[in-house]
Design a protein around this motif. Sequence first.
Motif, PDB file in Angstrom:
ATOM      1  N   MET A 120       0.835  -1.209   0.000  1.00  0.00           N
ATOM      2  CA  MET A 120       0.000   0.000   0.000  1.00  0.00           C
ATOM      3  C   MET A 120       0.867   1.256   0.000  1.00  0.00           C
ATOM      4  O   MET A 120       0.630   2.184  -0.762  1.00  0.00           O
ATOM      5  N   ASN A 121       1.870   1.233   0.867  1.00  0.00           N
ATOM      6  CA  ASN A 121       2.759   2.395   0.927  1.00  0.00           C
ATOM      7  C   ASN A 121       3.443   2.624  -0.412  1.00  0.00           C
ATOM      8  O   ASN A 121       3.532   3.746  -0.902  1.00  0.00           O
ATOM      9  N   PHE A 123       2.565   1.740  -3.357  1.00  0.00           N
ATOM     10  CA  PHE A 123       1.621   2.207  -4.369  1.00  0.00           C
ATOM     11  C   PHE A 123       1.372   3.704  -4.228  1.00  0.00           C
ATOM     12  O   PHE A 123       1.475   4.476  -5.184  1.00  0.00           O
ATOM     13  N   VAL A 124       1.086   4.104  -3.004  1.00  0.00           N
ATOM     14  CA  VAL A 124       0.811   5.513  -2.766  1.00  0.00           C
ATOM     15  C   VAL A 124       2.017   6.375  -3.108  1.00  0.00           C
ATOM     16  O   VAL A 124       1.906   7.408  -3.777  1.00  0.00           O
ATOM     17  N   LEU A 125       3.188   5.897  -2.670  1.00  0.00           N
ATOM     18  CA  LEU A 125       4.388   6.713  -2.856  1.00  0.00           C
ATOM     19  C   LEU A 125       4.842   6.748  -4.307  1.00  0.00           C
ATOM     20  O   LEU A 125       5.498   7.695  -4.739  1.00  0.00           O
ATOM     21  N   TRP A 128       0.300   7.329  -6.480  1.00  0.00           N
ATOM     22  CA  TRP A 128      -0.831   8.169  -6.070  1.00  0.00           C
ATOM     23  C   TRP A 128      -0.276   9.205  -5.131  1.00  0.00           C
ATOM     24  O   TRP A 128      -0.565   9.253  -3.957  1.00  0.00           O
ATOM     25  N   ARG A 129       0.536  10.023  -5.687  1.00  0.00           N
ATOM     26  CA  ARG A 129       1.404  10.837  -4.860  1.00  0.00           C
ATOM     27  C   ARG A 129       0.674  12.013  -4.231  1.00  0.00           C
ATOM     28  O   ARG A 129      -0.374  12.431  -4.675  1.00  0.00           O
ATOM     29  N   PHE A 130       1.280  12.515  -3.203  1.00  0.00           N
ATOM     30  CA  PHE A 130       0.772  13.687  -2.517  1.00  0.00           C
ATOM     31  C   PHE A 130       1.981  14.560  -2.222  1.00  0.00           C
ATOM     32  O   PHE A 130       3.123  14.115  -2.384  1.00  0.00           O
ATOM     33  N   PRO A 131       1.752  15.801  -1.812  1.00  0.00           N
ATOM     34  CA  PRO A 131       2.906  16.680  -1.581  1.00  0.00           C
ATOM     35  C   PRO A 131       3.863  16.046  -0.583  1.00  0.00           C
ATOM     36  O   PRO A 131       3.441  15.434   0.399  1.00  0.00           O
ATOM     37  N   ARG A 192       7.669   0.170  -3.817  1.00  0.00           N
ATOM     38  CA  ARG A 192       7.662   1.478  -4.485  1.00  0.00           C
ATOM     39  C   ARG A 192       8.481   1.393  -5.770  1.00  0.00           C
ATOM     40  O   ARG A 192       8.053   1.845  -6.818  1.00  0.00           O
ATOM     41  N   GLN A 196       6.968   1.792  -9.520  1.00  0.00           N
ATOM     42  CA  GLN A 196       7.469   2.865 -10.359  1.00  0.00           C
ATOM     43  C   GLN A 196       7.863   2.328 -11.730  1.00  0.00           C
ATOM     44  O   GLN A 196       7.871   3.049 -12.707  1.00  0.00           O
ATOM     45  N   ARG A 207      -7.654   5.583 -13.638  1.00  0.00           N
ATOM     46  CA  ARG A 207      -7.961   6.867 -13.040  1.00  0.00           C
ATOM     47  C   ARG A 207      -8.954   7.631 -13.904  1.00  0.00           C
ATOM     48  O   ARG A 207      -9.893   8.226 -13.405  1.00  0.00           O
ATOM     49  N   MET A 213      -8.996   5.423  -5.432  1.00  0.00           N
ATOM     50  CA  MET A 213      -7.675   4.895  -5.126  1.00  0.00           C
ATOM     51  C   MET A 213      -7.744   3.435  -4.703  1.00  0.00           C
ATOM     52  O   MET A 213      -6.985   2.598  -5.184  1.00  0.00           O
TER      53      MET A 213
END
Lengths: 312, 433, 299
Positions: A120-121, A123-125, A128-131, A192, A196, A207, A213
Motif C-alpha cells: 500500500m505504501n 503504491f501511494v508513494l 498516487w502521490r501527494f505533496p 515502491r 514505479q 484513473r 484509489m
Amino acid sequence: MTTTALTGHFDATKVPEAKKPNAGFDWGRLIRYGLLLLFLVIVLIPVYVLLVTSFKGVGDADPSRAWLPPQEWTLENWKVALLGSKSGEYGKIFPVLPALGRTLAMVVPAAIISSFLGSMNGFVLARWRFPYANVVFTLILFGMFIPYQAVMVPLYKIMIQMQSNWGLPSGIPTLALLHIIYGIPITTLIFRNYYQSVPQELMEASRVDGAGMIRTYVSVVLPISIPSFVVVLIWQFTSAWNDFLFASFFGGNAETQAPVTVTLNAIAHGSMMTNYGVSMAAALLASVPTLVVYIFLGKYFVGGLMSGSVKG
Amino acid sequence: MRRTRILAAVGAGALLLGLAACGDSKDSSDSGKDSTGGKQVEVFTWWTSGSEALGLEEIEKVLKDKYPDIKFVNGGVTGGGGSAKDLLQTRLAAGEPPDTFQVHAGKEAQDYIDAKQVEDVSDLYDRFGLTDVFPQDLIDMLTQDGKIYTIPSNVHRANVLWAAIPVLEAAGLPTDSAQFASIDEFIAALDKIKAATPDVTPLSVGGTWCQVHLLETVLIAELGAPAYNGLFDGSTDWAGAEVKGALEKFGKLMSYTNADRDSMDWEPASQMLLDGKAAFNIMGDWVPALLDSKNLVAGKDYLYAASPGTEGIYDFLADSFSRTVGAPDKAGAEAWLDVISSKEGQIGFNKVKGSIPARTDIDLAAEGFSEYQQSAAESFKSDTIVGSIQHGAAATIKQGADANNAVSKFTTGAMDAAGLATLQQELAAAFAG
Amino acid sequence: MTRIKRYVPPILLISPSLVLVGIFVYYLIFGSVQLSTTDTHSFPQFAGTVPHENVGIDNFVELLRSKDFQHSLKNLLLYTAIFITGTMFFGFLWAWLLDRRSRAEGVFRSLYLFPMAVSSVAAGVVWRWLLNANQGKDASGLNRLFQATGLGFLENGWTTSVSFGIAAIAMPAIWQMSGYVMALFLAGFRGIPGELREAARMDGAKEWQIYRHVLFPQLSPVALSALIILGHMSLKVFDLIVSVTDYRFYPTKAPAVDMANYMNTGDYANAAAVGVILLLVILVLIVPYLIHTAREDRK
C-alpha cells in the motif's frame, strides 16, 4: 536512468541467449561447469560438517573428527533435537519441533501483513502521490538502517507497556508485531520501486475511468504485484525467521514461548554441557523451513528481483 | 524548493515525535495487575539447560509440595548469563519486575542493592532460621550495613585442579595426588608433561571467561587469602609488585595452554582431559557432572585438588535469590525463598546440579551426594572462604566485564612485558572505582 | 479543493505505517540520543535511584579517544571492506557463470542461496568448529582441511589474530550473503535486453567490450542496491560475532558488540552513544544514496 533501467522486461526469462557459432568441443563450457561445481563444494563444506556431525554419537561428535564420517550412524541426535530430552544421557534439551511451530506462527502473519503494508505504501508513494511524498518515503526508508541495539532499551519499555496496558501477549505475538513494524521500510522500498517500473498508463487508465484509489489498488495494482510479493515475502520470512536480537529480548521462555533461534541458542550455548551432535541437528532443523522456501520459491525470487525490485 | 523540503521533513519528524510522546505518556502505574489472578511466583533465572534446568525442576517439586496453591512461573531466558542480566535489568527498569530473580551472591548483587531493586531479607533469615545454618564467613560476606539482601541456594567452588590420571602416568608424575603447594611447583610439573609427552596440552583452558577464572586462582595462590580479599577493599594495590608477580605467573601458565582455547567454552576444555589430550584443567566444580556423565571415576580416571597454592582456601561462588522491590506477588516470592533455602530444596537442587548446599546442617553422605560433593562440603565448613571475581562474588558486573576485556586483550596479544603492563593497568582501573 | 480531496486517501492509507515508523524509529532514536548525552553509566542511575546528569558530548569524545573503541571501529571497517568485496565478488562471479543458461541452473542457484537460509546462530555452531585455531598436528576445522588438500601453507589462527581476527568472521558472512548478491546480479543480467548484446555483437564488439560498455553500465543500479543492503548489514554485525567467538573476545570486537557489552554492565549512556555513532556512520553512507534516488526520481 537507474529507475528505468530494468523497466518493462518482465519477459526477460524468455530472452533467447545468443548461440555462439562454436564448432568442436566447448572448453568454455567445461571450465564454467568446473568452476560452478568447485564453488558448490566450497559452499557446502559447512553443510557437510553440520550433516555428518548430526549423525554422530557423543564421543564421535568432536571438532577433531569434524571431517570424518560417523563411526556409527545414529538418528538419536535428530530425535532428541526434535522432541527434546528431559533428563538422562542428554540432560535437559529443549525440543525444536514446537519451536518451529511457534516460529511459523510468528513469521507467516508478520511476512504477510508487512508485505501488504509495504504494498500500500509503495503504491501511494509511487503512483498516487501527494505533496512531500518523497520526504515521507525517505523518512520511512531510513528506518531500515537503524542499528536495532540502539533503540532496544526504550523499545523494551514501550513493548512492556503495551503488554500490560493493552494486553498484547508476550512472546510470539509481540515479536510478530515488531517484525511487521521493522519490516515496513524495506517492503515499502521494494514495492515502491516495483510500482514505479510499472507502465504509468495502466493506472492512468483506471484513473480516467474514475476509479477511486482503493479500487485502483485492489483491481489493477494488486494483481500485477505477485512478483514483488514473492520477493518481499521471502525476504521478510527469512529475516524474521533468522532474527536473534529481537527474539532474545522479547521471546520469553526459551522452552515454551520463544522462536527457534532462541531455542537453538539455548541448546548450542547453554550455560552447561553442550552436545555437539544435537546442536548441529537442531541447527539444521532450524534452517529447514527457510530452505524449503528457497528451493520452491527460489526461481520466483530471482524472477521477482528481476521485475524491477532491485534498482537503486 | 530544497529548503521547504527540509522544513517539511523537520515538521513531519516533530509531529511524529509528538504523536509518539502522547502514545507513551501512559505510565506503568498499574503494574502488578496480575496479583489478583491467583497466587503465583515468577522466577527469573538463567538455569535453562543441562543439570541446572533439572535442578530447577527439583525445586519446583518442593514448591508444589510445600505451597500447593502457588503457581510456579518460569521467567527463565536464553542460556548464558550475559543477555539474561541485560533482559532482567530492562524489565526492572520498565517497572515490570519478576517476583524474584537469580543473582550471583556477593558483589554482583551490589548493583541491584544500589539501585534499590532488591529488598532487605534479613527478616526472612530469622523467620527461616538461616542464620544458624549458613557458615558465618558466608553470612559476613553477604551482609551490608547489617542488612542481607540475598539468599543463596547453592555453593560452587572455583579453585579446583582437575587432572587426567592416564596422562600423569605417561609423563611419570605421581598419580595419587594433584595437590601442588605453589604455582612454581605446578609449572615444574607442566614442564615435565611437555617434555615427556609433547603431543599433550599440559594445561587446558577455554575462552575468555575461563581465562579470567584461571587468573583469579593464580591471584589467590600468589597473594594468599587476606591480600586477595584486600584487592576488593583497596588494602591491596592492584598496581603493586605482588599483583605483577602473579600476572607474570598467569602469563607463564597461559603458555602451556591449547591454541584453540578461544573457540571453546569450559566444557570442551575439560573434555580434553578425558580424551587424553590434556593433563590438567583448572575449573569450577561443575566439572564432575561432565566427567561422571562419561562414566569416569574420581581416583581411578581423574584426580581433583584445590588449585595449586590454594589449599585451605575456598574460592566460592553461589547463586542466590532475593525479593524484588515492587514484586507483584510478595507472598509468592517469600514462598520461593523459603523453598530454595530449605533442606529439601537445597538437597534436591544441589544433588542434581553438582554443587553443594549452602546449609551446613545437611548430612551429605546420608543424602547420597557424591564423594566430591562431600569433600567440598567439608572444605566449605573449615576453609577460609574468599569470593570469585569471574563469578560475581567479589566483583560487580562491570568490574567482572572489565577484567574479561583486559584478560582477552592480553591473552590474544603477544603476552609480553608490554602486554602485562597494560593488563595490570587495566585491572587496576577496573577495580579502582 | 479537489486537489486536497485527492490527497486525503493516499495520506490515510500510508498513515498507519507512518505512525508506527514515527514511534518505533524516530521516537526511539530521540530517546537514545538523549540517553547518550547523560552520565548514565550504572544500573542504579538507569533505574533512577541515583541521579544522572547531562554531560553533552563527553561520552562521544571519550569513546572516540579510547583505544578499545578505535579497535572496534577499525575492525568494523576491515570487516565491512572484506565482507562487501567478498560477497560482491562471489555474487557477481556466480551470477556471471550461471547467466549462460546452464543446465541444472536451478539446482546451483538454490544451493548457492542455501546459506542465506541458515541463521547466524546456526551458522555460528558450525563455523566455530571450522575456524578452530589449532595448527599442525592438532589442527581441526579448516586448518585440517588445508593440510589434507595440500594447502597447508594457508593454515592460520583465524579469529585469534588481534589485527585480522575479524577478517575470519567475514568468511561465514560472505558464505551467507553471496548467494543473495548472486540472485540480484542474475536478475540484473536477465533484465538486460538480449537485443542490446546482439546489437553490440553485430557491431563487431568483442566479448569484453560488450561487458565493459553494455552490461556493466546496466548492472550498476543493481550493484548499488546490493552495496546498500550489504553495507547496512555489515555495520550491524553482531549475531555472527557472538556465535562464532564471544562477547568479550578482544580480536573480534565491533561496535554492536561493544554496545551489548555496555548494556550488560549497566552503562546505558555509552551503549546509546555507540548506537548513535553507528547511526551517524550509516547516515554518512545513506544520505548520498537517498539524494541520488531523489534526484533520479525527479527526472
